[in-house]
Design a protein around this motif. Structure first.
Motif: not given
Length: 264
Positions: A206-228
């Protein structure tokens, strides 16, 4: 606790199209497709209640049927393995924990996955993933790769509770002069295997890809930017080299690692 293992696999890899079906020879010289070897790696893990390949491609599903692996079909919309696992949630029968064993990580040691499952037991974490401390010689090799403009492994830094602060395809933390003088470095190499609660997976989808996720190419960063929070579990490296199939030139070293590990 009911644990479901999912192996996301897609045919349309930009770097290596069709790689789940690439034949890889084991210790006895017998070839098996990558997706079968990844499924067999999951079968070596104790404590899994089910194992499914998750794909959107009929060719992969057909190959899995030939060696008896259950398949969950998903859409072509998934942008990464975590999204594909999230999409498969509705097809699982009440799993308490979902483990993502990546389809190109056929050499994933069983104890890595078992350590994640143990961390998830009793609701101890929402997401867990393994890392291992790098030798200073290995960190120097990655420094050389960076200087040459090539991306090596993914590194991770954590807080005092062992929760991830950040993941990067660059070496982190910063390594000042003298920090690699000892045998072991301060760098922890992230291993791309994950365990999630269904609620964390659903929140990810339910969370859109974050800028950091797209820059790094690392899917797990979406959890961190979503506060998980992501629990990082320290694991001991295996006796054989850990390699993933990302490019055609990876075939020979992977077959060598399979032989060293004694996998037929």
């Amino acid at each position: 606790m009911k644990v479901a293992a999912l192996i996301p696999a897609r045919f349309a890899s930009s770097r290596y199209p069709g790689k789940p079906l690439v034949e890889l020879r084991g210790a006895g010289g017998h070839g098996k497709p990558l997706i079968r070897r990844s499924f067999e790696a999951a079968q070596r893990v104790h404590g899994l209640d089910s194992i499914h390949v998750v794909t959107d491609d009929a060719r992969i599903a057909e190959a899995c049927a030939a060696f008896g692996a259950p398949v969950l079909m998903t859409s072509e919309d998934a942008r990464n393995g975590t999204e594909r696992c999230a999409e498969a949630l509705d097809q699982l029968d009440g799993a308490d924990v979902v483990v993502n064993i990546q389809g190109d990580a056929l050499l994933t040691p069983a104890h890595f996955v078992e350590a994640l499952v143990e961390r998830m037991r009793g609701g101890k974490a929402d997401v867990a993933t393994p890392a291992m401390r790098m030798r200073s010689s290995e960190a120097r090799m990655l420094q050389d790769e960076e200087r040459a403009g090539r991306v090596g492994g993914t590194s991770v830094v954590t807080d005092s509770r062992g929760r991830a602060l950040y993941f990067s395809k660059r070496l982190i933390p910063h390594l000042p002069k003298g920090s690699l003088d000892g045998d072991m470095s301060p760098v922890r190499l992230h291993i791309g295997v994950y365990a999630y609660t269904p609620s964390a997976l659903a929140a990810y989808a339910d969370t859109p890809p974050s800028e950091l996720e797209l820059l790094e190419g690392l899917e797990q960063l979406r959890f961190l930017t979503a506060g998980i929070a992501i629990d990082v579990v320290d694991v001991q490296p295996p006796a054989f080299a850990l390699r993933e199939l990302n490019n055609p030139e990876d075939v020979d070293p992977i077959e060598q690692a399979l032989a060293e590990a004694g996998f037929e």
